[in-house]
Design a protein around this motif. Structure first.
Motif, mmCIF file in Angstrom:
data_model
loop_
_atom_site.group_PDB
_atom_site.id
_atom_site.type_symbol
_atom_site.label_atom_id
_atom_site.label_comp_id
_atom_site.label_asym_id
_atom_site.label_seq_id
_atom_site.Cartn_x
_atom_site.Cartn_y
_atom_site.Cartn_z
ATOM 1 N N LEU A 76 -15.428 62.993 -39.234
ATOM 2 C CA LEU A 76 -16.588 63.429 -38.446
ATOM 3 C C LEU A 76 -17.171 64.665 -39.127
ATOM 4 N N THR A 78 -21.164 66.862 -39.746
ATOM 5 C CA THR A 78 -22.622 67.009 -39.670
ATOM 6 C C THR A 78 -23.038 67.929 -40.816
ATOM 7 N N ARG A 83 -26.385 71.217 -37.959
ATOM 8 C CA ARG A 83 -25.354 71.440 -36.934
ATOM 9 C C ARG A 83 -25.948 72.084 -35.689
ATOM 10 N N GLY A 84 -25.266 71.895 -34.579
ATOM 11 C CA GLY A 84 -25.667 72.532 -33.332
ATOM 12 C C GLY A 84 -26.835 71.857 -32.636
ATOM 13 N N ARG A 85 -27.161 70.628 -33.062
ATOM 14 C CA ARG A 85 -28.285 69.901 -32.447
ATOM 15 C C ARG A 85 -27.835 68.645 -31.713
ATOM 16 N N GLY A 86 -26.546 68.401 -31.708
ATOM 17 C CA GLY A 86 -26.058 67.232 -30.983
ATOM 18 C C GLY A 86 -25.797 66.013 -31.849
ATOM 19 N N ALA A 88 -23.230 65.386 -34.001
ATOM 20 C CA ALA A 88 -21.838 64.938 -33.909
ATOM 21 C C ALA A 88 -21.532 64.393 -32.511
ATOM 22 N N ARG A 89 -22.097 65.030 -31.511
ATOM 23 C CA ARG A 89 -21.894 64.535 -30.140
ATOM 24 C C ARG A 89 -22.349 63.073 -30.042
ATOM 25 N N ASN A 115 -8.105 74.201 -39.327
ATOM 26 C CA ASN A 115 -9.428 73.803 -38.813
ATOM 27 C C ASN A 115 -9.435 73.815 -37.285
ATOM 28 N N GLY A 120 -12.818 73.501 -30.123
ATOM 29 C CA GLY A 120 -13.806 73.816 -29.088
ATOM 30 C C GLY A 120 -14.895 72.764 -28.991
ATOM 31 N N PHE A 121 -15.221 72.171 -30.133
ATOM 32 C CA PHE A 121 -16.199 71.080 -30.142
ATOM 33 C C PHE A 121 -15.672 69.894 -29.334
HETATM 34 C C1 LIG Z 1 -17.507 69.872 -35.980
HETATM 35 C C2 LIG Z 1 -18.895 69.372 -36.351
HETATM 36 C C3 LIG Z 1 -18.797 67.892 -36.730
HETATM 37 C C4 LIG Z 1 -19.834 69.556 -35.144
HETATM 38 O O1 LIG Z 1 -21.063 68.989 -35.479
HETATM 39 P P1 LIG Z 1 -22.442 69.362 -34.706
HETATM 40 O O2 LIG Z 1 -23.393 68.251 -35.004
HETATM 41 O O3 LIG Z 1 -22.842 70.728 -35.044
HETATM 42 O O4 LIG Z 1 -21.969 69.319 -33.190
HETATM 43 P P2 LIG Z 1 -22.938 69.110 -31.916
HETATM 44 O O5 LIG Z 1 -24.224 69.812 -32.191
HETATM 45 O O6 LIG Z 1 -22.996 67.664 -31.596
HETATM 46 O O7 LIG Z 1 -22.116 69.894 -30.809
HETATM 47 C C5 LIG Z 1 -21.762 69.306 -29.607
HETATM 48 C C6 LIG Z 1 -21.277 70.374 -28.674
HETATM 49 O O8 LIG Z 1 -20.120 71.026 -29.207
HETATM 50 C C7 LIG Z 1 -20.344 72.420 -29.326
HETATM 51 N N1 LIG Z 1 -19.699 72.855 -30.559
HETATM 52 C C8 LIG Z 1 -19.990 72.468 -31.832
HETATM 53 N N2 LIG Z 1 -19.128 73.028 -32.709
HETATM 54 C C9 LIG Z 1 -18.292 73.796 -31.953
HETATM 55 C C10 LIG Z 1 -17.173 74.631 -32.254
HETATM 56 N N3 LIG Z 1 -16.732 74.792 -33.520
HETATM 57 N N4 LIG Z 1 -16.557 75.268 -31.215
HETATM 58 C C11 LIG Z 1 -16.969 75.106 -29.954
HETATM 59 N N5 LIG Z 1 -18.005 74.305 -29.601
HETATM 60 C C12 LIG Z 1 -18.654 73.680 -30.580
HETATM 61 C C13 LIG Z 1 -21.846 72.572 -29.398
HETATM 62 O O9 LIG Z 1 -22.245 73.826 -28.958
HETATM 63 C C14 LIG Z 1 -22.296 71.466 -28.475
HETATM 64 O O10 LIG Z 1 -22.217 71.837 -27.124
HETATM 65 P P3 LIG Z 1 -23.443 71.565 -26.124
HETATM 66 O O11 LIG Z 1 -23.818 70.121 -26.315
HETATM 67 O O12 LIG Z 1 -22.884 71.890 -24.805
HETATM 68 O O13 LIG Z 1 -24.503 72.491 -26.632
HETATM 69 C C15 LIG Z 1 -19.482 70.192 -37.545
HETATM 70 O O14 LIG Z 1 -19.350 71.573 -37.263
HETATM 71 C C16 LIG Z 1 -18.823 69.907 -38.888
HETATM 72 O O15 LIG Z 1 -19.258 69.021 -39.620
HETATM 73 N N6 LIG Z 1 -17.758 70.663 -39.219
HETATM 74 C C17 LIG Z 1 -17.078 70.518 -40.515
HETATM 75 C C18 LIG Z 1 -16.265 69.233 -40.581
HETATM 76 C C19 LIG Z 1 -15.174 69.167 -39.497
HETATM 77 O O16 LIG Z 1 -14.442 70.118 -39.261
HETATM 78 N N7 LIG Z 1 -15.076 67.981 -38.850
HETATM 79 C C20 LIG Z 1 -14.100 67.725 -37.810
HETATM 80 C C21 LIG Z 1 -12.820 67.291 -38.386
HETATM 81 S S1 LIG Z 1 -11.556 67.092 -37.112
#
Ligand SMILES: CC(C)(COP(=O)(O)OP(=O)(O)OC[C@H]1O[C@@H](n2cnc3c(N)ncnc32)[C@H](O)[C@@H]1OP(=O)(O)O)[C@@H](O)C(=O)NCCC(=O)NCCS
Length: 143
Positions: A76, A78, A83-86, A88-89, A115, A120-121
């Motif tokens: 997973l 983004t 990032r932060g736009r939904g 990954a959600r 990691n 929190g995500f």
């Molecule tokens: C983790 C990751 C996939 C999140 O992607 P993203 O597209 O920014 O996530 P979203 O925008 O869909 O976030 C969904 C919700 O989670 C929250 N969120 C995102 N990252 C977060 C974090 N690190 N800690 C806490 N909350 C988080 C967002 O605020 C959002 O909440 P909301 O809908 O209530 O506003 C991205 O940061 C990433 O690619 N990280 C590096 C790769 C990684 O670690 N992947 C996971 C491997 S297990």
């Protein structure tokens, strides 16, 4: 909505590997090209990408699988720029929808040591943390 979620296509390969590399998801012992080739042989419909509205630029990915007991999520990511736009959600929601359609009762994933910040995500998406020791054995030595 400024992106689409669709099934991975072969032409996405280089962009997806670049995404994984930038997101820090690649490891020396996992050849991403082989990981993709293997996924295209097993439940390829559970390998998703988020793209720009034209379906060209890859903005995110998730690789899901159902082993008959649990559903699993891998890779997973983004793009940092989106990032932060939904994104990954939505990728996770679509993977969950497809897993559920297969009768999968529970989805889970592994978070690498170091990691933990990403937990929190998953909390935000309703995932419940549980403690488990992982162990594994390589059956095919790729490198
Ligand atoms: C983790 C990751 C996939 C999140 O992607 P993203 O597209 O920014 O996530 P979203 O925008 O869909 O976030 C969904 C919700 O989670 C929250 N969120 C995102 N990252 C977060 C974090 N690190 N800690 C806490 N909350 C988080 C967002 O605020 C959002 O909440 P909301 O809908 O209530 O506003 C991205 O940061 C990433 O690619 N990280 C590096 C790769 C990684 O670690 N992947 C996971 C491997 S297990």
């Amino acid at each position: 909505m400024a992106w689409n979620v669709r099934t991975f296509e072969q032409a996405d390969t280089d962009a997806v590997i670049e995404l994984w590399t930038e997101a820090g998801l690649t490891r020396p012992w996992n050849d991403p090209r082989l990981d993709i080739e293997r996924k295209l042989r097993v439940q390829p419909e559970l390998f998703l990408v988020a793209t720009d509205p034209e379906g060209v630029t890859v903005l995110g990915s998730v690789m899901a699988g159902y082993d008959g007991h649990r559903g699993w999520l891998y890779y997973l990511a983004t793009a940092a720029s989106h990032r932060g736009r939904g994104v990954a959600r939505e990728l996770v929601a679509e993977a969950e929808r497809l897993l559920l359609a297969l009768g999968c009762p529970k989805v889970q994933l592994m978070v690498r040591e170091g990691n933990e910040g990403v937990l929190g995500f998953y909390d935000a998406l309703g995932y419940e943390r549980f403690a488990v020791a992982n162990t594994g054995k390589r059956l095919i030595a790729d490198a």
